[in-house]
Every structure is written in structure tokens, then in C-alpha cells.
Design an enzyme around this catalytic site. Structure first.
Site, PDB file in Angstrom:
ATOM      1  N   ARG A  16       0.854  -1.193   0.000  1.00 16.98           N
ATOM      2  CA  ARG A  16       0.000   0.000   0.000  1.00 16.98           C
ATOM      3  C   ARG A  16       0.887   1.240   0.000  1.00 16.98           C
ATOM      4  NH1 ARG A  16      -5.790   0.903   0.042  1.00 16.98           N
ATOM      5  NH2 ARG A  16      -5.989   3.161   0.334  1.00 16.98           N
ATOM      6  N   ILE A  39      -7.994   5.895   0.577  1.00 19.27           N
ATOM      7  CA  ILE A  39      -7.381   6.685   1.645  1.00 19.27           C
ATOM      8  C   ILE A  39      -5.891   6.793   1.335  1.00 19.27           C
ATOM      9  CG2 ILE A  39      -6.974   6.824   4.142  1.00 19.27           C
ATOM     10  CD1 ILE A  39      -9.939   6.984   3.255  1.00 19.27           C
ATOM     11  N   ASN A  93     -10.976  17.427  -0.165  1.00 14.44           N
ATOM     12  CA  ASN A  93     -11.895  16.326  -0.487  1.00 14.44           C
ATOM     13  C   ASN A  93     -13.329  16.819  -0.374  1.00 14.44           C
ATOM     14  OD1 ASN A  93     -12.768  13.544  -0.913  1.00 14.44           O
ATOM     15  ND2 ASN A  93     -13.280  13.511   1.261  1.00 14.44           N
ATOM     16  N   THR A  94     -14.204  16.237  -1.158  1.00  8.21           N
ATOM     17  CA  THR A  94     -15.630  16.507  -1.013  1.00  8.21           C
ATOM     18  C   THR A  94     -16.308  15.226  -0.552  1.00  8.21           C
ATOM     19  OG1 THR A  94     -17.659  17.182  -2.124  1.00  8.21           O
ATOM     20  CG2 THR A  94     -16.036  16.076  -3.505  1.00  8.21           C
ATOM     21  N   HIS A  95     -17.188  15.366   0.451  1.00 10.03           N
ATOM     22  CA  HIS A  95     -17.834  14.196   1.048  1.00 10.03           C
ATOM     23  C   HIS A  95     -19.348  14.437   1.082  1.00 10.03           C
ATOM     24  CE1 HIS A  95     -18.271  10.680   3.622  1.00 10.03           C
ATOM     25  NE2 HIS A  95     -19.057  11.402   4.419  1.00 10.03           N
ATOM     26  N   ASP A 152      -6.750  15.084   6.119  1.00  9.68           N
ATOM     27  CA  ASP A 152      -5.653  14.860   7.082  1.00  9.68           C
ATOM     28  C   ASP A 152      -5.443  13.348   7.176  1.00  9.68           C
ATOM     29  OD1 ASP A 152      -7.539  15.418  10.201  1.00  9.68           O
ATOM     30  OD2 ASP A 152      -7.650  13.838   8.674  1.00  9.68           O
ATOM     31  N   GLY A 165      -6.750  11.184   8.915  1.00  6.38           N
ATOM     32  CA  GLY A 165      -7.898  10.346   9.289  1.00  6.38           C
ATOM     33  C   GLY A 165      -8.784  10.102   8.073  1.00  6.38           C
ATOM     34  N   ASP A 220     -11.959  11.351   6.390  1.00  4.50           N
ATOM     35  CA  ASP A 220     -12.950  12.444   6.378  1.00  4.50           C
ATOM     36  C   ASP A 220     -12.931  13.253   7.676  1.00  4.50           C
ATOM     37  OD1 ASP A 220     -15.140  10.099   4.746  1.00  4.50           O
ATOM     38  OD2 ASP A 220     -13.800  11.593   3.840  1.00  4.50           O
TER      39      ASP A 220
HETATM   40  C1  GRF Z   1     -19.474  12.319  -4.694  1.00  8.44           C
HETATM   41  O1  GRF Z   1     -20.734  12.509  -4.059  1.00  8.44           O
HETATM   42  C2  GRF Z   1     -18.392  12.249  -3.660  1.00  8.44           C
HETATM   43  O2  GRF Z   1     -18.620  13.078  -2.546  1.00  8.44           O
HETATM   44  C3  GRF Z   1     -18.506  10.804  -3.238  1.00  8.44           C
HETATM   45  O3  GRF Z   1     -18.720  10.084  -4.425  1.00  8.44           O
HETATM   46  C4  GRF Z   1     -19.391  10.952  -5.333  1.00  8.44           C
HETATM   47  C5  GRF Z   1     -18.539  10.998  -6.581  1.00  8.44           C
HETATM   48  O4  GRF Z   1     -19.339  11.471  -7.597  1.00  8.44           O
HETATM   49  N1  GRF Z   1     -17.294  10.357  -2.580  1.00  8.44           N
HETATM   50  P1  GRF Z   1     -18.656  11.873  -9.025  1.00  8.44           P
HETATM   51  O5  GRF Z   1     -17.669  10.755  -9.348  1.00  8.44           O
HETATM   52  O6  GRF Z   1     -17.986  13.188  -8.835  1.00  8.44           O
HETATM   53  O7  GRF Z   1     -19.820  11.930  -9.956  1.00  8.44           O
END
Ligand code: GRF
Length: 204
Positions: A67, A94, A109-111, A143, A145, A147
Site C-alpha cells: 500500500r 485513503i 476532499n468533497t464528502h 488529514d 484520518g 474524512d
Molecule cells: C461524490 O458525491 C463524492 O462526494 C462521493 O462520491 C461521489 C462521486 O461522484 N465520494 P462523481 O464521481 O464526482 O460523480
């Protein structure tokens, strides 16, 4: 700013960034995407990058002995494009010490949930199962962790009685795409500093 975007799936968040930059122009937006990376082949996210004429790279965990070796390979592939900001837009791995040592503090990152609630790979499903009335999305710095990094911006989405996971996730993604485009542009144009868990955005 130079952006490298990492994807693992459909890439609609990547597409939202591409469209915003094309529409406003990289100078006005404050950033351009210089490459797109992925942990797997054959995903729409890479097709979107290729359609936009962007260089792409794939680093699959299975191609590396450990990894850590994968993490180093991903970091090196990313570093080759000299990004100012790295954006994980649905990147489902990760990253490790090497990647964070190089890009920590400039890796976003977007969650699809309101962190710290419902971290991890099933944030939408977990929120729905919990019975929350509102959920949403979070853009945060990564970071060491899962999310858990400093939160930059959040958006709220109502949960409907009729929602199943995919319907709710699609509605979250509508908010998420706008939040990501707005947040990345602001970070790029106005700068920021991170003080503990707080992110202080720059201003005009
Ligand atoms: C997004 O909602 C992201 O937050 C989550 O997976 C989705 C990815 O969507 N981890 P895309 O690949 O950007 O359409």
C-alpha cells in the site's frame, strides 16, 4: 492555481469544475486543471478528462507490492504536474503518509454528508438509515484520518420520505458540485490559512 483532480467514478464533480473553468476562464476562476488521476481504469471520470484534452494517470493498488508503494506512486504521479491544490472528487481511496507529506494542507476532499456525521464510503446510506431530516455535503482538507480534516464549507440538503440512497445522493450531488466549484475557486483566488481545525479563507 494548478489543480490535479483525483477521481474513482462518474466524475460529475470533475465535470462541474471543468465546466466552470471553461465558462469563466481559468484566470477569472483562479485555477486550471492540469491533470486527472484515478485509482482504476474504465471510469467515466477519465473519459471526461480525456474529452477535455487533459493528461490522465492511473495508479491501481493491485499493481503495487505494498500500500505504501502505491501511495508513493500516486504521490509521484501527482507531483509530476506540480499542483498548487489537489482535489479529491469522488476518489475512493485513503492516501498515506507519503502523499500527505507532499500535499497535506493543499489536498481537498468533497464528502456527501455533513461531517463529522457519517464519514466513510457510505455517508449517504448511513445518513438515510439513521433517519436524519437534513444531510448535505462537506468540502474539507484531507488529514491522516478518514474524512476528519479541517472543514472548509458545507451545504445542506433536506431528506425526503421518498428518498432511497441513489435519489438522495443525486440531490446531494447537485449541491455538492456547486459547493466544490465555489470553494476551490475561492481557495485558489483568495488563499487561505489553516489554524488547528479552523480554515480561514482569504478575501478580495
Ligand atoms: C461524490 O458525491 C463524492 O462526494 C462521493 O462520491 C461521489 C462521486 O461522484 N465520494 P462523481 O464521481 O464526482 O460523480
Amino acid at each position: 492555481a494548478r489543480l490535479v483532480v483525483l477521481v474513482s467514478g462518474s466524475g460529475t464533480n470533475l465535470q462541474a469544475l471543468l465546466d466552470a473553468i471553461a465558462e469563466r476562464g481559468p484566470d477569472a476562476y483562479g485555477a486550471r486543471i492540469v491533470a486527472v488521476g484515478a485509482d482504476r481504469d474504465g471510469i467515466a471520470g477519465l473519459e471526461r478528462a480525456e474529452r477535455a484534452g487533459l493528461p490522465t494517470f492511473v495508479r491501481r493498488v493491485g499493481d503495487h507490492d505494498t500500500r505504501d508503494a502505491w501511495d508513493r506512486a500516486l504521490a509521484e504521479a501527482t507531483a509530476a504536474y506540480e499542483p498548487d491544490l489537489v482535489v479529491s472528487a469522488g476518489f475512493m481511496k485513503i492516501v498515506g503518509k507519503e502523499f500527505l507529506s507532499r500535499f497535506g494542507g493543499r489536498f481537498v476532499n468533497t464528502h456527501p454528508a455533513l461531517l463529522p456525521s457519517f464519514p466513510g464510503a457510505h455517508g449517504v446510506r448511513d445518513a438515510l438509515a439513521y433517519g436524519v431530516k437534513v444531510t448535505g455535503c462537506t468540502v474539507h482538507f484531507v488529514d491522516d484520518g478518514v474524512d476528519t480534516g479541517p472543514i472548509i464549507a458545507q451545504g445542506v440538503v433536506e431528506v425526503r420520505e421518498t428518498d432511497d440512497e441513489s435519489a438522495l445522493h443525486e440531490r446531494i450531488k447537485e449541491v455538492e458540485r456547486r459547493l466544490l466549484v465555489d470553494t476551490v475557486g475561492r481557495l485558489a483566488r483568495h488563499g487561505y490559512r489553516i489554524e488547528g481545525r479552523k480554515v480561514i479563507l482569504g478575501h478580495d
